[in-house]
Design an enzyme around this catalytic site. Structure first.
Site, mmCIF file in Angstrom:
data_model
loop_
_atom_site.group_PDB
_atom_site.id
_atom_site.type_symbol
_atom_site.label_atom_id
_atom_site.label_comp_id
_atom_site.label_asym_id
_atom_site.label_seq_id
_atom_site.Cartn_x
_atom_site.Cartn_y
_atom_site.Cartn_z
ATOM 1 N N GLU A 186 4.109 -4.322 2.331
ATOM 2 C CA GLU A 186 2.666 -4.114 2.314
ATOM 3 C C GLU A 186 2.284 -2.811 1.621
ATOM 4 O OE1 GLU A 186 4.507 -4.874 4.968
ATOM 5 O OE2 GLU A 186 3.924 -6.954 5.333
ATOM 6 N N ASP B 152 12.171 14.804 -5.858
ATOM 7 C CA ASP B 152 13.367 14.155 -5.308
ATOM 8 C C ASP B 152 13.224 13.923 -3.805
ATOM 9 O OD1 ASP B 152 13.498 16.911 -4.986
ATOM 10 O OD2 ASP B 152 15.616 17.083 -5.512
#
Lengths: 622, 622
Positions: A368, A151
């Site tokens: 990217e 998480d």
């Protein structure tokens, strides 16, 4: 034990308990590692490896095996324990965790045949999973891809880049699992156990989100089944768990991140866990489902014939354009080759690839990290990906490039618009550190063509190079210099100008090759003879040719449209400094600004005029 | 003209039209640039600069001015046009766009006093905006921060890192505007004009999202007012716009990204735009609101007294721990100093800073890009931020570091757990390219302490250094070597062992200093005398001391717990290769693996044993 526990349920619960026991044992023996994070995800991993995933435990290389990526790489002992459970490694081997002579490292790496990609830098697994899932579509397989995430790593923006790519590509074969144990390394996570807030984020990014009790193996099985039945979008399980589950000394408690138990604590924990084993009534786990065997478009072993460059000598063509042409030709010749773009295909000319192979062209939009991460997943499954954007913006994915290097994946990168020679757009668009970034990746070939012929040829060389390769291309047009028949092997160079009376060698690449040739011509008229080497392979660098030139001319001048740090000057010094040879350098000395390419080349010392001055100064001061 | 147009509305509409005209003119004159993206955001910028923002157009440096960050930096001509509108620059000056002698560059940089941070690498502005907004809280000012973003850049994960930080810090003084024109560079964006899907994402990240017609100046004004009235969460305007708005040749059309109009087209566009001017009926724009003048906690001009290091010689202390101690001491002495963490504060010891200055400690969770981006915003507004995480994970923010370098901001970075000496965790956690990354930033000091005293001192030096600085710290404990009174100026070094009969110099830093000293002691017993230099300032490097050592010992050996590319070896060669001095190097040669620190140091050639062998080989082969 509750009498309502079904046989398979009991067996899976016991698997999870054994995974916890094994994780405790191996980390205590290693004296370091992450048992608490293994314990939180043990039930999920038990279900995945014994029932959900279809794979052949005898054959890690089967192309149609379901894929598992442990994005939370610090839970490596849990993965190794799962392998022990299905007979991939022995239980004894798992106790060699983190030892120098063991491939069971602190975080998983592809030294192990079941690991596609190294993890341990959080937030990268899902992007790689997107690539694995795209690969299934590419080869026509129905394998599924599972990515287990922590998480805490949801804070990484790269996770959301991957989420949007999963949505955009409608990857219903992709299933992420969030081990929502609520505790980060140094504190609680931003959302703790707030499953609904987390699920809402994933839904906003177009995913099918299922909130589930991550310790209820039946519920986890049902959630995976729901994921398998979901079409047109990827699935995420938001699994509420407790860090250290089942081990009372650490369960749900802060301060246990990355800490093994002492030998005494471990004995207590194992006893506690063993008491959690339940009778199985002979049912046992379901058999591991076999892969479907469906692979509609298996990969070729080698490329077909590639159309050679067709330019006229002297014709003006930018290397970025020739790169696009070469990539398209390669794409026609080799079905393994895929191209990834970050919404600049019309500047990098990868739109030429898209035209000839649209089904192998993947759009990442301006993201990217997921572009590179997807390429890593694709490369791990047999594709030969070329990720292309402005070289400056490849730095956005530097940590992905770093991890790709650790994985040693067969991924290729190309960066356009390098250096001050792009001109008016200014510093933010100029790559002046890309050579430094890629040179720092072990075994990565770094290639830097100066003309269209070498650009096309180096695309083919990069594809054939085993492992990572980077191609640096330029914005300005440069004259076609080489014959179409010329070879450009990785590690080579070209001596473009040479005489017996040379007193200096210029080693350079890219646009400055032509400035160097002009400068050499100028000073030749003054009786100063200069050798010029096109160092198109910056790494590995052609040590033999450089050494000969250094010996014969006694002075080497490196010239590069890049900052001094990490570029061509450093590459040449690494070879010649051990020989005590003199190496001078010209590089971009400071943060540049807007201007015309010609002005910027000149004020940064890279123009023919400036180089001629430097040559005169160096030669006269000897 | 509609008779219902109110005077202020008419005036703002005319401002927007003039901004479009100016953007067309300046880009056509420059022959490059982005008029279409200027046109889409013109109405928003008109409202921001003439009515919404409170600032003194005469004084760009006022600390309580509202802040504006043009995250979509390619719309620079629009920003310059807005300045012309309020008298900050002349209209004539805007026509010098992109010229070498003009500070009006292709993308904005802080060469201009109204620009806090360079933009042009998309997706960075909002993170910087979070930093600017945190700074308002830090100094007790009520200034607001506005960030204008493109829709394409929402694909960058860094935007979502910034979104979650804005939510976590409840930054109601922060207002983002998405110029949702639907068109990226090479194609439509993922969501085109789907305002509700975009707004839902922001709401899922805890923002107050307002969907608005970005060409309706009244609606935009009302949305900003709603943002100002929103408490406890940041606001985002999802502004539906058309790329090229008002210019029929390009309005809403693909293929116009980054393309100026021809002179003839520009004349036509200007005529078309002028026809859109409306009578103002004498109303004019509202006066620009003045800043409030409230700054509850103005910054000191200099630090107070800093508590000196207090260690016993020989005591074993890791440099990462001493860094944390030093940072806490500095924090007590200087209210400008702030610390940023990516959930590793207990490993980097920045929790010591948090204890003494919790109000200046900012948690980014595992999101290195926004950590660095926030630090850039804070630095631009007067704070001295230290961003700290594992050095390997600073590569995640490499493009932010690159842009920080272009901005020349006064931001400091520290990376812990460098090199193979971290041991068992394995390659993914080992920084072996961090020196390469920071050395490639012009004017960035790169500091690498070997002991606790130098670590503490270098924290103070980094803070005092004008501009960027990077401190590299190590995981293993090393002996305290220096007196508390010793000075460690940036650019210096320490000769730790030296004699008149030295035949070799080892230049090294960090943990390998002690291996080098032990190796030197060993070979001294064999009659081989070796000089040892602690090169704690890797950049700028101490050229004078290195040159003297090179001359006197004739052979320099660099040793580093880093890959060869871009590190200490390269730094030393840059200085000594022009002198033709012989430089050999030892660096980590390949992707490492898990093992004990001692094992890994040894197999990578960095242990005292291995170094002694290398020394013998080099000396005997001469």
């Amino acid at each position: 034990m509750s009498p309502s526990v079904a046989p398979a349920t009991a067996a899976l619960r016991n698997v999870a308990t054994r995974l916890r026991i094994n994780s405790v044992r191996s980390t205590t023996r290693a004296g370091s590692g992450h048992p608490s994070t293994c314990a939180s995800a043990a039930d999920i991993v038990a279900v995945l490896f014994l029932g959900e995933m279809r794979y052949d435990p005898q054959d890690p290389r089967r192309v149609d095996n379901d894929r598992f990526i442990l994005s939370k790489g610090h839970a490596a002992p849990l993965l190794y324990a799962a392998w022990a459970e299905v007979g991939i490694v022995s239980r004894e081997a798992t106790l060699t965790l983190r030892e120098l002579t063991s491939d069971l490292e602190g975080h998983p790496t592809p030294r192990l045949p079941w690991v596609d990609l190294a993890t341990g830098s959080l937030g990268q697994g899902l992007a790689a999973g997107v690539g694995c899932a795209l690969n299934a579509r590419r080869i026509g397989s129905d394998y599924r891809t599972y990515v287990l995430m922590g998480d805490g790593e949801m804070a990484e923006g790269s996770v959301w880049e991957a989420a949007q790519s999963g949505q955009f590509h409608k990857l219903d074969s992709l299933c992420a699992i969030i081990d929502l144990n609520g505790l980060g390394q140094s504190r609680e996570t931003q959302f703790g156990h707030d499953t609904e807030t987390v699920a809402a984020r994933w839904r906003a990014f177009g995913w099918h989100a299922i909130v589930v009790d991550g310790h209820d193996v039946d519920a986890v099985q049902a959630a995976f089944a729901e994921g398998r039945a979901t079409k047109g979008q990827p699935t995420v399980l938001v699994a509420r768990t407790e860090k250290g589950k089942g081990i009372s000394v650490m369960e749900g408690k802060p301060g246990w991140h990355g800490k093994p138990l002492s030998a005494e604590q471990a004995d207590g924990a194992v006893a506690e866990l063993e008491a959690q084993l339940v009778p199985e009534d002979g049912g046992g786990c379901p058999a591991i489902p076999a892969p479907s065997g469906v692979v509609a478009r298996p990969d070729p072993a080698a490329p077909g014939a590639i159309e050679p460059p067709s330019y006229k000598k002297g014709e003006l063509v930018a290397t970025r354009e020739a790169y696009g042409t070469g990539l398209a030709k390669l794409g026609v010749a080799d079905a393994r080759v895929v191209a990834l773009d970050a919404d600049v295909k019309n500047s990098t000319f990868t739109d030429r690839f898209e035209k000839v192979a649209p089904e192998r062209f993947y759009q990442a939009f301006i993201a990217e990290q997921v572009m590179v991460g997807m390429s890593m997943g694709l490369a791990a499954r047999g594709a030969i990906p070329f990720s292309t954007t402005f070289a400056a913006f490849l730095t956005r994915a530097a940590d992905f490039v770093r991890m790709a290097g650790i994985s040693g994946v067969n991924a290729k990168f190309a960066g356009s618009h390098c250096g001050v020679s792009i001109g008016e757009d200014g510093g933010s668009q100029m790559a002046l550190e890309d050579l430094a970034m890629f040179r720092a990746v072990p075994d990565c070939a770094v290639l830097y063509p100066c003309d269209a012929v070498s650009a096309e040829k180096l695309v083919v060389e990069a594809a054939a190079h085993k492992g990572m390769a980077y191609i640096r291309t330029s914005r300005p047009k440069t004259p076609v210099t080489y014959d179409a028949s010329e070879a450009f092997p990785v590690g080579g160079s070209k001596v473009l100008r040479s005489s017996a009376s040379d007193v200096l060698t210029i080693a350079t690449a890219g646009v400055t090759v032509f400035e160097a040739l002009k400068a050499a011509e100028t000073v030749a008229g003054e009786g100063i003879h200069v050798r010029v080497i096109d160092l198109y392979s910056v790494k590995p660098v052609d040590a033999a040719t450089l050494t000969t030139a250094g010996r014969e001319t006694t002075l080497v001048l490196t010239v590069e449209d890049h900052y001094s740090a990490g570029g061509i000057g450093d590459a040449v010094c690494e070879v010649l400094a051990p020989l005590g040879m003199r190496v001078e350098r010209v590089a971009v000395p400071a943060v540049p600004r807007s201007g015309t390419p010609e002005e910027l080349m000149d004020i940064n010392g890279l123009s023919a005029r400036a180089l001629a001055e430097t040559i005169r100064r160096l030669v006269s001061s000897r």
